[in-house]
Design a protein around this motif. Structure first.
Motif, mmCIF file in Angstrom:
data_model
loop_
_atom_site.group_PDB
_atom_site.id
_atom_site.type_symbol
_atom_site.label_atom_id
_atom_site.label_comp_id
_atom_site.label_asym_id
_atom_site.label_seq_id
_atom_site.Cartn_x
_atom_site.Cartn_y
_atom_site.Cartn_z
ATOM 1 N N PRO A 9 52.093 28.653 -20.636
ATOM 2 C CA PRO A 9 52.100 30.076 -20.290
ATOM 3 C C PRO A 9 51.332 30.421 -19.016
ATOM 4 C CG PRO A 9 51.793 29.802 -22.650
ATOM 5 C CD PRO A 9 51.722 28.429 -22.039
ATOM 6 N N LEU A 10 50.197 29.770 -18.772
ATOM 7 C CA LEU A 10 49.448 30.054 -17.548
ATOM 8 C C LEU A 10 50.287 29.726 -16.322
ATOM 9 C CD1 LEU A 10 46.963 30.722 -15.816
ATOM 10 C CD2 LEU A 10 46.207 28.354 -16.173
ATOM 11 N N GLN A 11 50.888 28.548 -16.310
ATOM 12 C CA GLN A 11 51.700 28.140 -15.162
ATOM 13 C C GLN A 11 52.921 29.052 -15.011
ATOM 14 O OE1 GLN A 11 50.406 26.052 -17.467
ATOM 15 N NE2 GLN A 11 48.857 25.123 -16.143
ATOM 16 N N PHE A 12 53.483 29.497 -16.140
ATOM 17 C CA PHE A 12 54.630 30.395 -16.056
ATOM 18 C C PHE A 12 54.237 31.722 -15.415
ATOM 19 C CE2 PHE A 12 57.525 33.618 -17.798
ATOM 20 C CZ PHE A 12 58.688 33.166 -17.210
ATOM 21 N N GLN A 13 53.059 32.225 -15.753
ATOM 22 C CA GLN A 13 52.591 33.455 -15.112
ATOM 23 C C GLN A 13 52.455 33.261 -13.604
ATOM 24 O OE1 GLN A 13 49.678 35.970 -17.704
ATOM 25 N NE2 GLN A 13 49.266 33.801 -18.101
ATOM 26 N N LEU A 14 52.057 32.071 -13.191
ATOM 27 C CA LEU A 14 51.956 31.788 -11.756
ATOM 28 C C LEU A 14 53.328 31.802 -11.089
ATOM 29 C CD1 LEU A 14 49.275 28.943 -11.801
ATOM 30 C CD2 LEU A 14 48.937 31.390 -11.345
ATOM 31 N N VAL A 15 54.352 31.363 -11.818
ATOM 32 C CA VAL A 15 55.722 31.418 -11.297
ATOM 33 C C VAL A 15 56.129 32.874 -11.075
ATOM 34 C CG1 VAL A 15 58.147 30.952 -11.841
ATOM 35 C CG2 VAL A 15 56.403 29.216 -12.296
ATOM 36 N N LEU A 16 55.820 33.735 -12.045
ATOM 37 C CA LEU A 16 56.128 35.156 -11.891
ATOM 38 C C LEU A 16 55.404 35.722 -10.667
ATOM 39 C CD1 LEU A 16 55.858 36.432 -15.595
ATOM 40 C CD2 LEU A 16 57.889 35.609 -14.389
ATOM 41 N N LEU A 17 54.125 35.382 -10.537
ATOM 42 C CA LEU A 17 53.336 35.885 -9.415
ATOM 43 C C LEU A 17 53.861 35.387 -8.070
ATOM 44 C CD1 LEU A 17 49.711 35.566 -10.815
ATOM 45 C CD2 LEU A 17 50.996 37.679 -10.414
ATOM 46 N N ARG A 18 54.294 34.133 -8.021
ATOM 47 C CA ARG A 18 54.773 33.557 -6.760
ATOM 48 C C ARG A 18 55.923 34.378 -6.188
ATOM 49 N NH1 ARG A 18 55.780 32.918 -2.543
ATOM 50 N NH2 ARG A 18 56.372 31.071 -1.362
ATOM 51 N N ALA A 21 54.672 37.748 -4.727
ATOM 52 C CA ALA A 21 53.787 37.691 -3.562
ATOM 53 C C ALA A 21 54.452 38.195 -2.293
ATOM 54 C CB ALA A 21 53.282 36.262 -3.358
ATOM 55 N N ASP A 22 55.768 38.114 -2.194
ATOM 56 C CA ASP A 22 56.464 38.607 -1.008
ATOM 57 C C ASP A 22 56.347 40.126 -0.882
ATOM 58 O OD1 ASP A 22 57.231 36.034 -0.391
ATOM 59 O OD2 ASP A 22 59.176 36.214 -1.384
ATOM 60 N N HIS A 23 56.261 40.814 -2.019
ATOM 61 C CA HIS A 23 56.167 42.279 -2.010
ATOM 62 C C HIS A 23 54.725 42.779 -2.085
ATOM 63 C CE1 HIS A 23 60.409 43.349 -2.278
ATOM 64 N NE2 HIS A 23 60.571 42.381 -3.159
ATOM 65 N N GLN A 24 53.922 42.166 -2.939
ATOM 66 C CA GLN A 24 52.576 42.674 -3.223
ATOM 67 C C GLN A 24 51.536 41.558 -3.137
ATOM 68 O OE1 GLN A 24 51.663 45.769 -3.566
ATOM 69 N NE2 GLN A 24 53.733 46.611 -3.496
ATOM 70 N N PRO A 25 51.307 41.006 -1.943
ATOM 71 C CA PRO A 25 50.377 39.868 -1.839
ATOM 72 C C PRO A 25 48.956 40.176 -2.310
ATOM 73 C CG PRO A 25 50.989 40.697 0.345
ATOM 74 C CD PRO A 25 51.882 41.385 -0.641
ATOM 75 N N GLU A 26 48.482 41.402 -2.085
ATOM 76 C CA GLU A 26 47.110 41.727 -2.509
ATOM 77 C C GLU A 26 46.996 41.749 -4.026
ATOM 78 O OE1 GLU A 26 48.861 43.773 -0.414
ATOM 79 O OE2 GLU A 26 47.954 43.200 1.502
ATOM 80 N N LEU A 27 47.971 42.366 -4.709
ATOM 81 C CA LEU A 27 47.950 42.392 -6.174
ATOM 82 C C LEU A 27 48.061 40.980 -6.734
ATOM 83 C CD1 LEU A 27 50.194 45.489 -7.032
ATOM 84 C CD2 LEU A 27 47.710 45.297 -7.210
ATOM 85 N N VAL A 28 48.896 40.157 -6.103
ATOM 86 C CA VAL A 28 49.049 38.775 -6.556
ATOM 87 C C VAL A 28 47.744 38.009 -6.380
ATOM 88 C CG1 VAL A 28 50.202 36.575 -6.052
ATOM 89 C CG2 VAL A 28 51.548 38.673 -6.277
ATOM 90 N N ASP A 29 47.078 38.191 -5.250
ATOM 91 C CA ASP A 29 45.797 37.508 -5.031
ATOM 92 C C ASP A 29 44.769 37.918 -6.077
ATOM 93 O OD1 ASP A 29 46.704 36.041 -2.879
ATOM 94 O OD2 ASP A 29 45.849 37.375 -1.359
ATOM 95 N N ASP A 30 44.713 39.218 -6.388
ATOM 96 C CA ASP A 30 43.782 39.692 -7.416
ATOM 97 C C ASP A 30 44.105 39.065 -8.771
ATOM 98 O OD1 ASP A 30 42.532 41.255 -5.515
ATOM 99 O OD2 ASP A 30 43.506 43.132 -6.153
ATOM 100 N N VAL A 180 65.283 53.875 -3.131
ATOM 101 C CA VAL A 180 65.556 52.569 -3.720
ATOM 102 C C VAL A 180 64.242 51.983 -4.223
ATOM 103 C CG1 VAL A 180 66.372 50.218 -3.306
ATOM 104 C CG2 VAL A 180 67.545 52.143 -2.229
ATOM 105 N N ALA A 181 64.230 51.542 -5.475
ATOM 106 C CA ALA A 181 63.063 50.870 -6.049
ATOM 107 C C ALA A 181 63.344 49.371 -6.084
ATOM 108 C CB ALA A 181 62.794 51.384 -7.457
ATOM 109 N N ASP A 182 62.347 48.573 -5.719
ATOM 110 C CA ASP A 182 62.466 47.115 -5.706
ATOM 111 C C ASP A 182 61.698 46.517 -6.875
ATOM 112 O OD1 ASP A 182 63.937 46.235 -3.217
ATOM 113 O OD2 ASP A 182 62.454 47.600 -2.348
ATOM 114 N N PHE A 183 62.318 45.577 -7.573
ATOM 115 C CA PHE A 183 61.733 44.929 -8.744
ATOM 116 C C PHE A 183 61.779 43.412 -8.583
ATOM 117 C CE2 PHE A 183 63.513 48.944 -9.989
ATOM 118 C CZ PHE A 183 62.576 49.494 -10.835
ATOM 119 N N THR A 184 60.777 42.747 -9.091
ATOM 120 C CA THR A 184 60.779 41.292 -9.214
ATOM 121 C C THR A 184 60.479 40.966 -10.664
ATOM 122 O OG1 THR A 184 60.025 41.004 -6.931
ATOM 123 C CG2 THR A 184 59.749 39.135 -8.418
ATOM 124 N N TRP A 185 61.314 40.142 -11.276
ATOM 125 C CA TRP A 185 61.215 39.835 -12.703
ATOM 126 C C TRP A 185 61.139 41.118 -13.529
ATOM 127 C CZ3 TRP A 185 62.267 35.077 -14.372
ATOM 128 C CH2 TRP A 185 62.009 33.982 -13.551
#
Length: 196
Positions: A9-18, A21-30, A180-185
């Motif tokens: 599950p931890l690694q899967f969450q990293l896949v979601l974050l990856r 990162a193209d849209h929200q790099p600061e939130l992903v870093d946090d 237009v709203a943009d979504f990832t996962w």
């Protein structure tokens, strides 16, 4: 975390974050720091996920999710139009009010995979585009708040867009203008005015 370690599950969450990162790099870093992992570890998790998905001996998508996330926390039947599906939900510790949902069509094919609001968890109150904060809501919540919403093609399989028209009125400068709203996962990354 090494490439030889288990993929869970931890690694899967990293896949979601990856992908986010193209849209929200600061939130992903946090979020990555909250999980206690490095940028290199996030990239490695994504590389391993892609290798699993593209291998000649790849498991089916549903089997891959079960092997990585374990048994779903909740499974139920859902009807969408004329199609009956099984909805499988897994907890995602990084977003406690959300669940990772996999929709499985008859025969076992994965029809959709994204983040949704957890059953019983209150969603945000969405009245104007200014309420659409990154990571605050899901595709379904935006579609319900601003009908009629129009699904649009995303730039990658895990991305989608939703065209909508905010209500006119004094609630915001963009009222009545197409957006237009943009979504990832399935999780909102941001929104913008739609070109004419």
């Amino acid at each position: 975390m090494t490439s030889a370690g288990p993929f869970g599950p931890l690694q899967f969450q990293l896949v979601l974050l990856r992908r986010m990162a193209d849209h929200q790099p600061e939130l992903v870093d946090d979020a990555r720091r909250e999980l206690g992992v490095s940028l290199a570890e996030m990239r490695e998790a994504n590389r391993r996920w892609q290798a699993m998905a593209r291998s000649r001996h790849a498991r089916s998508p549903l089997s891959r999710y079960r092997s990585v996330l374990g048994e779903p926390a909740l499974t139920f039947r859902r009807t969408i139009g004329d199609l009956e599906c099984d909805a499988l939900l897994w907890s995602v510790p990084l977003w406690p009010d959300l669940r990772f949902e996999v929709m499985v069509a008859p025969g076992g094919a994965v029809w959709n995979e994204w983040l949704v609001r957890a059953p019983g968890a209150p969603g945000p109150e969405l009245r104007t585009p200014e309420d659409l904060l990154p990571w605050s809501c899901t595709v379904d919540e935006v579609a319900r708040a601003f009908p009629p919403a129009r699904p649009m093609q995303g730039s990658a399989p895990t991305r989608m867009r939703l065209g909508f028209t905010p209500p006119q009125g004094p609630d915001g400068p963009d009222g009545g203008s197409p957006a237009v709203a943009d979504f990832t996962w399935g999780l909102l990354q941001g929104w913008s005015g739609q070109p004419a």
